[in-house]
Structure formats: structure tokens, C-alpha cells
Design a protein around this motif. Structure first.
Motif, PDB file in Angstrom:
ATOM      1  N   THR A  54      18.735  46.928  13.390  1.00  0.00           N
ATOM      2  CA  THR A  54      18.329  45.675  14.015  1.00  0.00           C
ATOM      3  C   THR A  54      18.932  45.571  15.414  1.00  0.00           C
ATOM      4  OG1 THR A  54      20.197  44.377  13.192  1.00  0.00           O
ATOM      5  CG2 THR A  54      18.268  44.578  11.748  1.00  0.00           C
ATOM      6  N   LEU A  55      18.368  44.668  16.207  1.00  0.00           N
ATOM      7  CA  LEU A  55      18.898  44.441  17.551  1.00  0.00           C
ATOM      8  C   LEU A  55      20.341  43.973  17.475  1.00  0.00           C
ATOM      9  CD1 LEU A  55      18.430  44.185  20.601  1.00  0.00           C
ATOM     10  CD2 LEU A  55      17.573  41.872  20.201  1.00  0.00           C
ATOM     11  N   ALA A  56      20.637  43.056  16.551  1.00  0.00           N
ATOM     12  CA  ALA A  56      22.003  42.548  16.409  1.00  0.00           C
ATOM     13  C   ALA A  56      22.965  43.661  16.012  1.00  0.00           C
ATOM     14  CB  ALA A  56      22.038  41.421  15.383  1.00  0.00           C
ATOM     15  N   GLU A  57      22.554  44.553  15.119  1.00  0.00           N
ATOM     16  CA  GLU A  57      23.428  45.649  14.695  1.00  0.00           C
ATOM     17  C   GLU A  57      23.732  46.584  15.854  1.00  0.00           C
ATOM     18  OE1 GLU A  57      22.144  46.124   9.978  1.00  0.00           O
ATOM     19  OE2 GLU A  57      21.019  47.184  11.546  1.00  0.00           O
ATOM     20  N   ASN A  58      22.742  46.867  16.698  1.00  0.00           N
ATOM     21  CA  ASN A  58      22.980  47.731  17.850  1.00  0.00           C
ATOM     22  C   ASN A  58      23.951  47.084  18.827  1.00  0.00           C
ATOM     23  OD1 ASN A  58      21.213  50.380  18.409  1.00  0.00           O
ATOM     24  ND2 ASN A  58      20.117  49.041  16.985  1.00  0.00           N
ATOM     25  N   VAL A  59      23.779  45.805  19.073  1.00  0.00           N
ATOM     26  CA  VAL A  59      24.674  45.121  20.009  1.00  0.00           C
ATOM     27  C   VAL A  59      26.091  45.068  19.449  1.00  0.00           C
ATOM     28  CG1 VAL A  59      25.174  42.902  21.102  1.00  0.00           C
ATOM     29  CG2 VAL A  59      22.827  43.774  21.067  1.00  0.00           C
ATOM     30  N   ALA A  60      26.210  44.844  18.136  1.00  0.00           N
ATOM     31  CA  ALA A  60      27.526  44.731  17.493  1.00  0.00           C
ATOM     32  C   ALA A  60      28.119  46.086  17.138  1.00  0.00           C
ATOM     33  CB  ALA A  60      27.424  43.868  16.247  1.00  0.00           C
ATOM     34  N   ARG A  61      27.520  47.176  17.637  1.00  0.00           N
ATOM     35  CA  ARG A  61      28.042  48.530  17.435  1.00  0.00           C
ATOM     36  C   ARG A  61      28.075  48.918  15.962  1.00  0.00           C
ATOM     37  NH1 ARG A  61      33.070  48.849  21.836  1.00  0.00           N
ATOM     38  NH2 ARG A  61      32.014  47.711  23.499  1.00  0.00           N
ATOM     39  N   PHE A  62      27.196  48.324  15.161  1.00  0.00           N
ATOM     40  CA  PHE A  62      27.071  48.613  13.733  1.00  0.00           C
ATOM     41  C   PHE A  62      28.371  48.344  12.981  1.00  0.00           C
ATOM     42  CE2 PHE A  62      23.550  50.857  15.599  1.00  0.00           C
ATOM     43  CZ  PHE A  62      22.517  50.661  14.683  1.00  0.00           C
TER      44      PHE A  62
ATOM     45  N   GLN B 120      31.296  45.012  11.936  1.00  0.00           N
ATOM     46  CA  GLN B 120      31.218  43.680  11.357  1.00  0.00           C
ATOM     47  C   GLN B 120      30.496  42.754  12.336  1.00  0.00           C
ATOM     48  OE1 GLN B 120      34.977  42.109  10.159  1.00  0.00           O
ATOM     49  NE2 GLN B 120      34.126  40.233   9.284  1.00  0.00           N
ATOM     50  N   LEU B 121      29.457  42.104  11.857  1.00  0.00           N
ATOM     51  CA  LEU B 121      28.562  41.350  12.728  1.00  0.00           C
ATOM     52  C   LEU B 121      29.116  39.949  13.001  1.00  0.00           C
ATOM     53  CD1 LEU B 121      25.831  41.585  14.170  1.00  0.00           C
ATOM     54  CD2 LEU B 121      24.768  40.596  12.152  1.00  0.00           C
ATOM     55  N   ASP B 122      29.403  39.688  14.270  1.00  0.00           N
ATOM     56  CA  ASP B 122      29.787  38.354  14.732  1.00  0.00           C
ATOM     57  C   ASP B 122      28.586  37.794  15.482  1.00  0.00           C
ATOM     58  OD1 ASP B 122      30.767  36.077  15.906  1.00  0.00           O
ATOM     59  OD2 ASP B 122      32.641  36.996  16.615  1.00  0.00           O
ATOM     60  N   ILE B 123      27.761  37.019  14.799  1.00  0.00           N
ATOM     61  CA  ILE B 123      26.482  36.587  15.364  1.00  0.00           C
ATOM     62  C   ILE B 123      26.684  35.733  16.605  1.00  0.00           C
ATOM     63  CG2 ILE B 123      26.253  34.493  13.983  1.00  0.00           C
ATOM     64  CD1 ILE B 123      23.501  37.042  14.917  1.00  0.00           C
ATOM     65  N   GLN B 124      27.754  34.952  16.664  1.00  0.00           N
ATOM     66  CA  GLN B 124      28.004  34.127  17.838  1.00  0.00           C
ATOM     67  C   GLN B 124      28.337  34.991  19.051  1.00  0.00           C
ATOM     68  OE1 GLN B 124      27.350  30.908  17.931  1.00  0.00           O
ATOM     69  NE2 GLN B 124      26.770  31.058  15.766  1.00  0.00           N
ATOM     70  N   GLU B 125      29.106  36.029  18.834  1.00  0.00           N
ATOM     71  CA  GLU B 125      29.427  36.944  19.931  1.00  0.00           C
ATOM     72  C   GLU B 125      28.175  37.692  20.375  1.00  0.00           C
ATOM     73  OE1 GLU B 125      31.691  39.134  22.762  1.00  0.00           O
ATOM     74  OE2 GLU B 125      31.869  37.188  21.779  1.00  0.00           O
TER      75      GLU B 125
ATOM     76  N   ASN C 222      17.223  39.959  14.287  1.00  0.00           N
ATOM     77  CA  ASN C 222      17.115  40.793  13.085  1.00  0.00           C
ATOM     78  C   ASN C 222      15.924  41.746  13.142  1.00  0.00           C
ATOM     79  OD1 ASN C 222      19.362  39.624  11.768  1.00  0.00           O
ATOM     80  ND2 ASN C 222      18.117  37.851  11.191  1.00  0.00           N
ATOM     81  N   THR C 223      15.282  41.853  14.284  1.00  0.00           N
ATOM     82  CA  THR C 223      14.154  42.779  14.450  1.00  0.00           C
ATOM     83  C   THR C 223      14.675  44.207  14.523  1.00  0.00           C
ATOM     84  OG1 THR C 223      12.905  41.110  15.668  1.00  0.00           O
ATOM     85  CG2 THR C 223      12.181  43.395  15.879  1.00  0.00           C
ATOM     86  N   ARG C 224      14.078  45.091  13.744  1.00  0.00           N
ATOM     87  CA  ARG C 224      14.441  46.513  13.813  1.00  0.00           C
ATOM     88  C   ARG C 224      13.788  47.101  15.065  1.00  0.00           C
ATOM     89  NH1 ARG C 224      16.958  48.160   9.257  1.00  0.00           N
ATOM     90  NH2 ARG C 224      16.846  50.320   9.970  1.00  0.00           N
ATOM     91  N   ILE C 225      14.589  47.747  15.886  1.00  0.00           N
ATOM     92  CA  ILE C 225      14.097  48.238  17.169  1.00  0.00           C
ATOM     93  C   ILE C 225      13.632  49.686  17.109  1.00  0.00           C
ATOM     94  CG2 ILE C 225      15.539  46.620  18.429  1.00  0.00           C
ATOM     95  CD1 ILE C 225      17.478  48.900  19.007  1.00  0.00           C
ATOM     96  N   GLY C 226      13.785  50.336  15.949  1.00  0.00           N
ATOM     97  CA  GLY C 226      13.315  51.708  15.799  1.00  0.00           C
ATOM     98  C   GLY C 226      14.280  52.719  16.395  1.00  0.00           C
ATOM     99  N   GLU C 227      13.995  53.980  16.137  1.00  0.00           N
ATOM    100  CA  GLU C 227      14.848  55.052  16.653  1.00  0.00           C
ATOM    101  C   GLU C 227      14.797  55.066  18.174  1.00  0.00           C
ATOM    102  OE1 GLU C 227      15.557  59.862  16.003  1.00  0.00           O
ATOM    103  OE2 GLU C 227      13.964  58.801  14.948  1.00  0.00           O
ATOM    104  N   GLU C 228      15.967  55.097  18.803  1.00  0.00           N
ATOM    105  CA  GLU C 228      16.123  55.082  20.254  1.00  0.00           C
ATOM    106  C   GLU C 228      15.525  53.827  20.885  1.00  0.00           C
ATOM    107  OE1 GLU C 228      14.595  58.687  21.857  1.00  0.00           O
ATOM    108  OE2 GLU C 228      16.059  59.966  20.835  1.00  0.00           O
ATOM    109  N   GLY C 229      15.432  52.736  20.108  1.00  0.00           N
ATOM    110  CA  GLY C 229      14.891  51.492  20.645  1.00  0.00           C
ATOM    111  C   GLY C 229      13.437  51.613  21.037  1.00  0.00           C
ATOM    112  N   ALA C 230      12.645  52.207  20.129  1.00  0.00           N
ATOM    113  CA  ALA C 230      11.271  52.565  20.463  1.00  0.00           C
ATOM    114  C   ALA C 230      10.404  51.370  20.847  1.00  0.00           C
ATOM    115  CB  ALA C 230      10.636  53.307  19.282  1.00  0.00           C
TER     116      ALA C 230
END
Length: 633
Positions: free
Chosen positions: A426-434, A436-441, A463-471
Motif C-alpha cells: 500500500t501507499l502507506a506501507e511504502n511511506v512508513a518503510r514497511f 510499524q504504521l503511524d498513520i498520523q506521521e 491503503n491503495t496498493r501501488i503495485g511493483e515499483e509503484g506501477a
């Protein structure tokens, strides 16, 4: 040693682990011995039927014998299952022991550009894991019982024992020939298969380039050449192994029949111990002597593949010994010092950086400029601790960045490389470096880099999955997502390598605001760029040329020095054209002297032989300068 690799003999880590599983092997060997004894049940059943049931015509005896032999079959199969479970346990223990380390080693090998850092290492681990409970290993475990069968044949008749031993020697010779003729060919075929697979994986990473420029047929032809080569070698090895397997089966079939004929002849001569009934025993046991060898010959390709995989894995593990545990260091504050660093690409003797020294303090933004191949990206990799330095040190708060435990240091670093790398998730997981997810951060950094509208347009938002390499994202969106990841959780040291190469005007403005916020937060920022739009937020400029520091100091002082040097160069050029040498044609400009907070040696730079390729934009703060020409705009 596997021909894939050369060098000193590797440590036998896999072998040492397998040797340590002795208890499981002992149980497997014990069960193999019991299985071997129970395998005599059909022979004894046949002997008893002919000697007892046929002569006595007693149906009860036949029923009891049937019950016994069926029970023997059931017990034998259960023991086969138990033996397989013990071997499977060894295989799974090995997988658990090495899989995490192989993942880390493969990752590190890719960073250091060492051969073997590919998914082939995982395939090799799987090959060994599958080989341990395979039929080839059980054939080896059954081999001692084959010697017991041979001894029984010798007891029945020495002549039959010699006959059976000759058959075993011939079978062993066939196995040796199979090894001798197929091993080099199969090893070369395996190497070719790996090469073809790696080539295909590499081309599949660039389908747009290949398709758009009509390169598909050419790439396909090159891949087919590699594929055809390994298939031809594999065919040669298969033909040889198939022929030897046929010879092995022929010997095995002949052995039983010839032993039966020889037993009959010895019975007629009165030289058979136990009478005619022992003909069947000798014939059956003589055939069983060859079964393990025949199984090995039939599965020799599996043996060669497992051996090659074992050698590759041992070699790869030997290149990366266990790292000693280091003392945990306190959280860094962001004081970066680069001390006389000389460095090049891993495994390359050619230095890219040559004695680079400078310092960055918390709250400072240093803009790194210079022509292509000046060593800017290499400097970024050294500062992040990805590549080692041949000499000199890169320190963060006085500690060597390269030796610092990356699991501890990583959260305090932010890195945006030239090539943006996003991962399936997901976009959030990529930003949070996979982690522990701090949604506010996550929301904070998304807003800081100006991605709110993009996130709102996505079907599932963060929560959108961005695909491999952010396709599913554009180039500019991927770059801004990577920027958000770099500044997630407020790191103390941020390295941005060409952070605005794919950004539009709105993205540039968001980047400038992000840099201002980072400085306010007290982060040390190093920005590598060819655009002058970042100049308003740059406190200092570091100019690299040919891997050396050409200039380093306060932004306005470096710009003034560049202007003076290039103005003098232009005056010199005009003087040469008019035939009069101007008195001020000094082509060397003194770089600004280092400030007290950045104790860097003074450098002298010549601006007549090379220029800094930076596109010109209007700089709202500081002198308006074109760093490529050195003239005021």
C-alpha cells in the motif's frame, strides 16, 4: 570447488550444519536397516510357500504366511514414512537455519556487486532442501543393507557371491562413468540456465524500452541463444545419463536371471547350500544388491544439481562471515563529517572519490553540484553507509556510518536515490518503510510533500496498493512518495539525489518547503542536483570535479567565486581573440575559506576546463547566477 567460482577454499558452513544433525541420521540409518530386513519378507514368503504350503497343501499355513507378509509390508511402509520424516526434518531445520542469513547475504551481495547476489541463492537452498529426503539419499542409506544381502549370497554359495559382486562392480563402474561424463556437462548446463534466467529477468525489468524501440526480436534472439546453448548441453548430459541408466537396468535384470541360472546349475551339481529352495533366495538377494546403485545412477542428475547448489551456497556464505555484535550507539544528532575519503565502486580498483572532506551540521542544507561522473552519487552511497571507503571515514556524530548497525541507524536516515524504488504494497506501507504504521506521521509527510490531492484521487487512499515499483503512479508521483518515505519519522540525516528530476513547478515548490521544514527541525540535509531551483534553501555549496572537492563554503561566497572565475575566463578568451592579454586574466579563483562550523581545507578550482551542468532558473534569494556560465543573469 565449483567452476563457477575461484579463490580460497570456502568454509563448509552447510556441511558443518548437516553433520550436526547426527541424531536424525542415526535414526534414519536404523530404520533403513529394519526396512532392509523387512524387504526379505517377499523372498521368505515365496520360499515358505514352495517348501511348506505346496508340499503340505495346508490352507491355514498359507493364510498365516499371507498375514505375516502383509503385516511386514505395512510395517515397512510405515517405517519408510518415518524415515522420510526424519530426513524432511533435517531439510526443514537447514532451511530455517540459513534462509534468513541467505536473504541478508543476497541483499548485501547486491549492494557490494558481488557475484551470487541473486535469487539463485534461494533456488540453491531449495535444491539442497529437496535433495535431502529424496530417493537418492534413501538409496545411499540402503547401501549398507545391500552389503548384508551380498554377504548372505556368499554364505549360500561363494561362487554366487563372486557373481553378485562382479555385477555390483560393473554397476559401480557405470555410476563412475555417469559421474565422469555428465558432471562437467551438467555443471556447464546449469551455469547456462542461470545465465539465461538472469538475462530474462533483466530484460523483463525494462519492457517499455524494449517494446517502444522495436528491440523485442533482438532481445528474444539473444535470450534464445543462451537458452539453446544450455538446452544442448543438457541434452548431451541427458543422453549420456539415459544410456548409462539403461545399461544399469540391463545389468540389474540380468543379475537376477543369471544368478537363478547359476543357482540351478549349482543345485544340479549338488553344490548349493540349502537345496533348490535357496535358488530363489540367491536370485532375489543378488538382484537387491544392485538396487541402491541402480537408483543412484537413475537419479544422478539430481545428485549433480544438489552438489553444484551446495558448492555455490557454501561459497556465497563464506564471502560473508557472521558480523560481530556491536555495542548499541545513542541516537545521532546529525553531525556529518567526511574525512579524506577515497572510494570507488565495490570490487573496483579505480577510485571515484579522491580525498573528499567536508562537514554538515544539524539544520544545514548542503547542495552538491558538479559535472556528470564527478562522484556525487558515489558520495551519497558512502554517506548512507552503503559502500565502504578505501581510506578515510564518513562519520555521523563521530561514529563510522559504514560499520553502524543499519537496523539501529536506518530510522535516523532518509535517502532518496536517483532511481526511485518503490515496492509492492500500500501507499502507506511504502511511506512508513514497511515498519510499524503511524498513520498520523504518514499523513503529515504526505501533506508536506504535497501529495494530498493524489491520495484523495486514489480508490482506497493511503491503503491503495501501488503495485511493483509503484506501477500505478507517474514518475513525479513516485519521486514525491519516495521523498515522503525519506522524511518519514523525522530522520536526522537526509540525502536527496536528484530529488527534482521528475517534478513539475508545484512539486518544486513543495520540495523547497520540505527542505525549509527539515532545516527548521534540525536535520542535516545533503541535496545532489543539476537544477538551481533549490539554491534558495541551500546554506552551503559543495562542488565536486573529478572526484575532488573543487569548492565548498557558504552559498553566496561560492557563487561569487564561480562568477569571478568565469568572468576572468571570459576576459582571457576576449584577450586571446584580440591579441592582447588582459591584466586580469586570472583563470584560478580562490574558493571561500571554511567557516568555523565547517572546518574544511581551502580549495582552488580552475573553471576554464570544465563547467557545472546546472540548468538556469531564477533564484529568489541570494545573487542571481547561472552556475553553468558563471555570469550574472
Amino acid at each position: 570447488m565449483n567452476p563457477n567460482f575461484t579463490g580460497q577454499r570456502p568454509r563448509t558452513l552447510v556441511a558443518d550444519f548437516l553433520k550436526a544433525q547426527g541424531e536424525s541420521y542415526q535414526k534414519a540409518i536404523f530404520y533403513s536397516f529394519i526396512i532392509g530386513i523387512l524387504s526379505l519378507a517377499p523372498t521368505l514368503f515365496m520360499l515358505e510357500v514352495y517348501d511348506r504350503v505346496v508340499n503340505s497343501r495346508n490352507a491355514l499355513t498359507l493364510v498365516m504366511l499371507l498375514i505375516l507378509v502383509i503385516g511386514s509390508y505395512i510395517v515397512m511402509e510405515l517405517l519408510e514414512l518415518v524415515r522420510h520424516e526424519f530426513l524432511q526434518r533435517v531439510a526443514l531445520n537447514m532451511d530455517r537455519h540459513f534462509r534468513s542469513r541467505i536473504f541478508d547475504i543476497t541483499f548485501e551481495a547486491n549492494l557490494k556487486r558481488i557475484p551470487g547476489g541473486s535469487v539463485q541463492a534461494f533456488a540453491d537452498l531449495k535444491t539442497i532442501r529437496d535433495f535431502i529426503p529424496s530417493g537418492a539419499v534413501t538409496a545411499i542409506l540402503d547401501a549398507p543393507m545391500a552389503l548384508v544381502f551380498l554377504l548372505i549370497v556368499f554364505i549360500v554359495s561363494p561362487w554366487l557371491g563372486v557373481f553378485a559382486m562382479v555385477g555390483a562392480i560393473v554397476q559401480a563402474w557405470i555410476a563412475y562413468q555417469t559421474e565422469k561424463k555428465t558432471m562437467p556437462v551438467l555443471t556447464e548446463a546449469n551455469r547456462g540456465a542461470i545465465d539465461a534466467q538472469n538475462y530474462a529477468n533483466g530484460t523483463l525489468r525494462s519492457p517499455q524500452v524494449i517494446e517502444s524501440m522495436g528491440m523485442v526480436s533482438n532481445i528474444h534472439a539473444r535470450w534464445m541463444g543462451k537458452q539453446r546453448k544450455f538446452l544442448q548441453l543438457q541434452a548431451v548430459a541427458s543422453d549420456t545419463a539415459g544410456a548409462n541408466n539403461a545399461y544399469s537396468k540391463l545389468i540389474q535384470n540380468l543379475q537376477s536371471s543369471l544368478l537363478l541360472g547359476a543357482s540351478c546349475w549349482l543345485t544340479l551339481k549338488g553344490q548349493m547350500l540349502g537345496g533348490g529352495g535357496m535358488m530363489i533366495v540367491a536370485s532375489t538377494l543378488g538382484g537387491k544388491v544392485l538396487v541402491p546403485l541402480a537408483q543412484l545412477v537413475a537419479q544422478w542428475r539430481l545428485v549433480v544439481n544438489a552438489r553444484d547448489a551446495y558448492q555455490r551456497l557454501e561459497y556465497l556464505l563464506s564471502l560473508f562471515p557472521d558480523k560481530p555484535s556491536s555495542m548499541s550507539l545513542p541516537a545521532p544528532k546529525g553531525v556529518l563529517t567526511v574525512e579524506g575519503v577515497v572510494a570507488g565502486a565495490p570490487n573496483s580498483p579505480i577510485p571515484i572519490l579522491k580525498g573528499v572532506s567536508f562537514a554538515v551540521l544539524p539544520g544545514e542544507c548542503v547542495m552538491v553540484i558538479g559535472p556528470s561522473a564527478a562522484g556525487k552519487t558515489t558520495l551519497a552511497r558512502l554517506v548512507m553507509g552503503l559502500w565502504p571507503a578505501s581510506s578515510g571515514k564518513v562519520r555521523l556524530d563521530g561514529a563510522d556510518v559504514f560499520t553502524w548497525n543499519k537496523e539501529e541507524l536506518g530510522p535516523y536516515l532518509g535517502y532518496l536515490p536517483q532511481t526511485v524504488e518503490l515496492f509492492d504494497g500500500t501507499l502507506a506501507e511504502n511511506v512508513a518503510r514497511f515498519g510499524q504504521l503511524d498513520i498520523q506521521e504518514v499523513k503529515r509527510v504526505i501533506q508536506e510533500v504535497g501529495l494530498q490531492e493524489m491520495v484523495q484521487a486514489l480508490p482506497e487512499g493511503l491503503n491503495t496498493r501501488i503495485g511493483e515499483e509503484g506501477a500505478i503512479l507517474s514518475g513525479g508521483q513516485r519521486q514525491r512518495v519516495a521523498l515522503a518515505r525519506a522524511i518519514y519519522a523525522r530522520p536526522k540525516l537526509i540525502i536527496l539525489d536528484e530529488p527534482n528530476s521528475n517534478l513539475d513547478e508545484a512539486g518544486e515548490q513543495a520540495l523547497l518547503q520540505t527542505l525549509a521544514n527539515l532545516k527548521t527541525q534540525g536535520a542535516s540535509v545533503l541535496v545532489i542536483t543539476h537544477r538551481t531551483s533549490i539554491l534558495p534553501q541551500a546554506d552551503k555549496l559543495l562542488m565536486l570535479r573529478d572526484g575532488q572537492v573543487a569548492m565548498f563554503g557558504a552559498r553566496d561566497e561560492v557563487l561569487a567565486a564561480l562568477q569571478k572565475a568565469q568572468a576572468d575566463a571570459q576576459n582571457a578568451q576576449l584577450g586571446r581573440q584580440s591579441g592582447v592579454a588582459p591584466a586580469s586574466a586570472n583563470t584560478n579563483a580562490q574558493a571561500p575559506r571554511p567557516t568555523a562550523d565547517a572546518p574544511t581545507p581551502t580549495k582552488t578550482v580552475s573553471t576554464t576546463t570544465s563547467t557545472v551542468p546546472i540548468r538556469t532558473t531564477t533564484v529568489p534569494a541570494g545573487p542571481k547566477t547561472d552556475l553553468k556560465s558563471g555570469q550574472e543573469s
